[in-house]
Design a protein around this motif. Structure first.
Motif, PDB file in Angstrom:
ATOM      1  N   VAL A 103     -75.193 -24.420 -20.106  1.00  0.00           N
ATOM      2  CA  VAL A 103     -74.664 -23.061 -20.271  1.00  0.00           C
ATOM      3  C   VAL A 103     -75.267 -22.151 -19.212  1.00  0.00           C
ATOM      4  N   SER A 104     -74.483 -21.164 -18.832  1.00  0.00           N
ATOM      5  CA  SER A 104     -74.932 -20.217 -17.814  1.00  0.00           C
ATOM      6  C   SER A 104     -74.490 -18.810 -18.204  1.00  0.00           C
ATOM      7  N   PRO A 105     -75.050 -17.776 -17.529  1.00  0.00           N
ATOM      8  CA  PRO A 105     -74.503 -16.420 -17.696  1.00  0.00           C
ATOM      9  C   PRO A 105     -73.039 -16.420 -17.247  1.00  0.00           C
ATOM     10  N   ILE A 106     -72.324 -15.367 -17.551  1.00  0.00           N
ATOM     11  CA  ILE A 106     -70.893 -15.322 -17.266  1.00  0.00           C
ATOM     12  C   ILE A 106     -70.586 -15.410 -15.767  1.00  0.00           C
ATOM     13  N   SER A 107     -71.265 -14.652 -14.936  1.00  0.00           N
ATOM     14  CA  SER A 107     -70.954 -14.694 -13.498  1.00  0.00           C
ATOM     15  C   SER A 107     -72.213 -14.539 -12.645  1.00  0.00           C
ATOM     16  N   PRO A 108     -73.087 -15.537 -12.659  1.00  0.00           N
ATOM     17  CA  PRO A 108     -74.304 -15.462 -11.846  1.00  0.00           C
ATOM     18  C   PRO A 108     -73.986 -15.684 -10.368  1.00  0.00           C
ATOM     19  N   PRO A 109     -74.651 -14.989  -9.455  1.00  0.00           N
ATOM     20  CA  PRO A 109     -74.379 -15.149  -8.024  1.00  0.00           C
ATOM     21  C   PRO A 109     -74.768 -16.527  -7.487  1.00  0.00           C
ATOM     22  N   TRP A 110     -75.716 -17.196  -8.173  1.00  0.00           N
ATOM     23  CA  TRP A 110     -76.186 -18.492  -7.688  1.00  0.00           C
ATOM     24  C   TRP A 110     -75.396 -19.664  -8.283  1.00  0.00           C
ATOM     25  N   LEU A 111     -74.306 -19.362  -9.015  1.00  0.00           N
ATOM     26  CA  LEU A 111     -73.482 -20.429  -9.570  1.00  0.00           C
ATOM     27  C   LEU A 111     -72.002 -20.035  -9.444  1.00  0.00           C
ATOM     28  N   PRO A 112     -71.458 -20.117  -8.219  1.00  0.00           N
ATOM     29  CA  PRO A 112     -70.100 -19.636  -7.985  1.00  0.00           C
ATOM     30  C   PRO A 112     -68.997 -20.565  -8.478  1.00  0.00           C
ATOM     31  N   HIS A 113     -69.314 -21.857  -8.718  1.00  0.00           N
ATOM     32  CA  HIS A 113     -68.269 -22.824  -9.065  1.00  0.00           C
ATOM     33  C   HIS A 113     -68.131 -22.991 -10.577  1.00  0.00           C
ATOM     34  N   ASP A 114     -67.009 -23.571 -10.991  1.00  0.00           N
ATOM     35  CA  ASP A 114     -66.752 -23.821 -12.404  1.00  0.00           C
ATOM     36  C   ASP A 114     -67.454 -25.080 -12.902  1.00  0.00           C
ATOM     37  N   ARG A 115     -67.893 -25.929 -11.985  1.00  0.00           N
ATOM     38  CA  ARG A 115     -68.623 -27.138 -12.349  1.00  0.00           C
ATOM     39  C   ARG A 115     -69.635 -27.428 -11.243  1.00  0.00           C
ATOM     40  N   ILE A 116     -70.654 -28.219 -11.562  1.00  0.00           N
ATOM     41  CA  ILE A 116     -71.690 -28.500 -10.566  1.00  0.00           C
ATOM     42  C   ILE A 116     -72.006 -29.989 -10.556  1.00  0.00           C
ATOM     43  N   THR A 117     -72.721 -30.414  -9.518  1.00  0.00           N
ATOM     44  CA  THR A 117     -73.192 -31.791  -9.429  1.00  0.00           C
ATOM     45  C   THR A 117     -74.638 -31.854  -9.907  1.00  0.00           C
ATOM     46  N   VAL A 118     -75.119 -33.060 -10.117  1.00  0.00           N
ATOM     47  CA  VAL A 118     -76.513 -33.240 -10.525  1.00  0.00           C
ATOM     48  C   VAL A 118     -77.453 -32.703  -9.453  1.00  0.00           C
ATOM     49  N   GLU A 119     -77.100 -32.898  -8.183  1.00  0.00           N
ATOM     50  CA  GLU A 119     -77.942 -32.408  -7.092  1.00  0.00           C
ATOM     51  C   GLU A 119     -78.000 -30.877  -7.081  1.00  0.00           C
ATOM     52  N   GLU A 120     -76.873 -30.235  -7.368  1.00  0.00           N
ATOM     53  CA  GLU A 120     -76.851 -28.768  -7.425  1.00  0.00           C
ATOM     54  C   GLU A 120     -77.680 -28.247  -8.595  1.00  0.00           C
ATOM     55  N   LEU A 121     -77.713 -29.036  -9.668  1.00  0.00           N
ATOM     56  CA  LEU A 121     -78.487 -28.644 -10.844  1.00  0.00           C
ATOM     57  C   LEU A 121     -79.974 -28.470 -10.505  1.00  0.00           C
ATOM     58  N   LYS A 122     -80.465 -29.264  -9.556  1.00  0.00           N
ATOM     59  CA  LYS A 122     -81.878 -29.188  -9.166  1.00  0.00           C
ATOM     60  C   LYS A 122     -82.238 -27.855  -8.504  1.00  0.00           C
ATOM     61  N   LYS A 123     -81.248 -27.182  -7.930  1.00  0.00           N
ATOM     62  CA  LYS A 123     -81.533 -26.004  -7.111  1.00  0.00           C
ATOM     63  C   LYS A 123     -81.430 -24.678  -7.862  1.00  0.00           C
ATOM     64  N   ILE A 124     -80.674 -24.651  -8.941  1.00  0.00           N
ATOM     65  CA  ILE A 124     -80.453 -23.371  -9.624  1.00  0.00           C
ATOM     66  C   ILE A 124     -81.555 -23.109 -10.658  1.00  0.00           C
ATOM     67  N   PRO A 125     -81.822 -21.841 -10.992  1.00  0.00           N
ATOM     68  CA  PRO A 125     -82.871 -21.510 -11.974  1.00  0.00           C
ATOM     69  C   PRO A 125     -82.588 -22.178 -13.311  1.00  0.00           C
ATOM     70  N   PHE A 126     -83.604 -22.854 -13.853  1.00  0.00           N
ATOM     71  CA  PHE A 126     -83.418 -23.632 -15.086  1.00  0.00           C
ATOM     72  C   PHE A 126     -84.424 -23.192 -16.147  1.00  0.00           C
ATOM     73  N   ILE A 127     -83.920 -23.032 -17.378  1.00  0.00           N
ATOM     74  CA  ILE A 127     -84.759 -22.641 -18.521  1.00  0.00           C
ATOM     75  C   ILE A 127     -84.876 -23.846 -19.436  1.00  0.00           C
ATOM     76  N   ILE A 128     -86.098 -24.164 -19.866  1.00  0.00           N
ATOM     77  CA  ILE A 128     -86.325 -25.382 -20.638  1.00  0.00           C
ATOM     78  C   ILE A 128     -87.084 -25.063 -21.918  1.00  0.00           C
ATOM     79  N   ARG A 129     -86.894 -25.906 -22.942  1.00  0.00           N
ATOM     80  CA  ARG A 129     -87.627 -25.757 -24.198  1.00  0.00           C
ATOM     81  C   ARG A 129     -89.073 -26.206 -24.031  1.00  0.00           C
ATOM     82  N   GLU A 130     -89.878 -25.859 -25.022  1.00  0.00           N
ATOM     83  CA  GLU A 130     -91.291 -26.189 -24.986  1.00  0.00           C
ATOM     84  C   GLU A 130     -91.526 -27.672 -25.260  1.00  0.00           C
ATOM     85  N   SER A 131     -92.713 -28.155 -24.929  1.00  0.00           N
ATOM     86  CA  SER A 131     -93.091 -29.529 -25.230  1.00  0.00           C
ATOM     87  C   SER A 131     -93.081 -29.723 -26.747  1.00  0.00           C
ATOM     88  N   GLY A 132     -92.545 -30.850 -27.209  1.00  0.00           N
ATOM     89  CA  GLY A 132     -92.436 -31.094 -28.649  1.00  0.00           C
ATOM     90  C   GLY A 132     -91.027 -30.921 -29.162  1.00  0.00           C
TER      91      GLY A 132
END
Length: 234
Positions: A103-132
């Motif tokens: 999931v992403s914000p509605i129109s972030p400047p760093w995600l212009p496409h409707d879909r992404i590749t795994v390689e592109e996923l590495k470059k964009i800001p990512f939010i992750i859950r805590e350990s556990g």
């Protein structure tokens, strides 16, 4: 520990007597990790309560590791979690499956496409859950199949709950992978959008965990039978 066992046996005896009289009463103390506890179980427990109004339900919510600890310490009879853990004292059975989505914000400047590749996923800001978190473990395991390690992600934030993840994404801080059930309302309201990852389907399984050898109360057995009847518990 002995005191807890004595109280547990006394409660089971009371419930067994009620069951002999043709009644199902008593108290169910269960635990669940965030997704089953907040998005799957509430509706099922409400329907169960309609069938067995004499049963009192207590539901504790925490991350997967916390719920497994509560099962081991006899604080809850059974737990609903998103990850198995090795241990001779634990028994796991399948409960439900869940689709995970990016999931992403509605129109972030760093995600212009409707879909992404795994390689592109590495470059964009990512939010992750805590350990556990079971969700985090499932994501790590799936990405590992594509030779993507957590260290390769552009992690900008680690948060302690699904609600916090959603708010962080909505605010524009980054993207995250989250339960599809958990973002249904936000999608309908236009607060978040789903972004397909090319070639990557994410799914996780939930489990019921109990302490091996523990005798379950009649009320808890009734709950498990109810879930099986509804095609949930298997």
């Amino acid at each position: 520990g002995y005191a807890r066992k004595i109280l547990q046996i006394a409660d089971e005896a009371e419930q067994a007597i009620a069951q002999l009289k043709g009644l199902i009463t008593g108290e169910i103390i269960i635990g669940a990790s965030t997704i089953p506890g907040e998005y799957i179980l509430p509706n099922l427990l409400a329907r169960f309560k309609e069938k067995y109004p004499g049963i009192e339900i207590n539901l504790a919510i925490g991350d997967t590791k916390e719920i497994i600890r509560k099962v081991l310490d006899h604080e809850v009879e059974i737990g609903f979690v998103g990850q198995k853990e090795r241990g001779e004292k634990l028994e796991f059975r399948g409960f439900s499956t869940e689709k995970l989505v990016l999931v992403s914000p509605i129109s972030p400047p760093w995600l212009p496409h409707d879909r992404i590749t795994v390689e592109e996923l590495k470059k964009i800001p990512f939010i992750i859950r805590e350990s556990g978190s079971g969700t985090r473990s499932s994501i790590e395991s799936k990405l590992h199949e594509f030779d993507v390690k957590e260290a390769e992600l552009n992690i900008v934030m680690r948060v302690g709950s699904t609600a916090a993840v959603k708010k962080a994404v909505e605010s524009g801080a980054g993207v995250s992978i989250i339960s599809e059930r958990a973002i249904e309302n936000e999608i309908k309201l236009g607060l978040l959008r789903k972004v397909p990852i090319e070639g990557l389907e994410l799914e996780r399984e939930f489990f019921i965990v109990q302490r091996r050898g523990r005798s379950l109360s009649p009320a808890t057995k009734a709950l498990l039978a109810f879930l099986e009847e509804k095609g949930i518990n298997r």
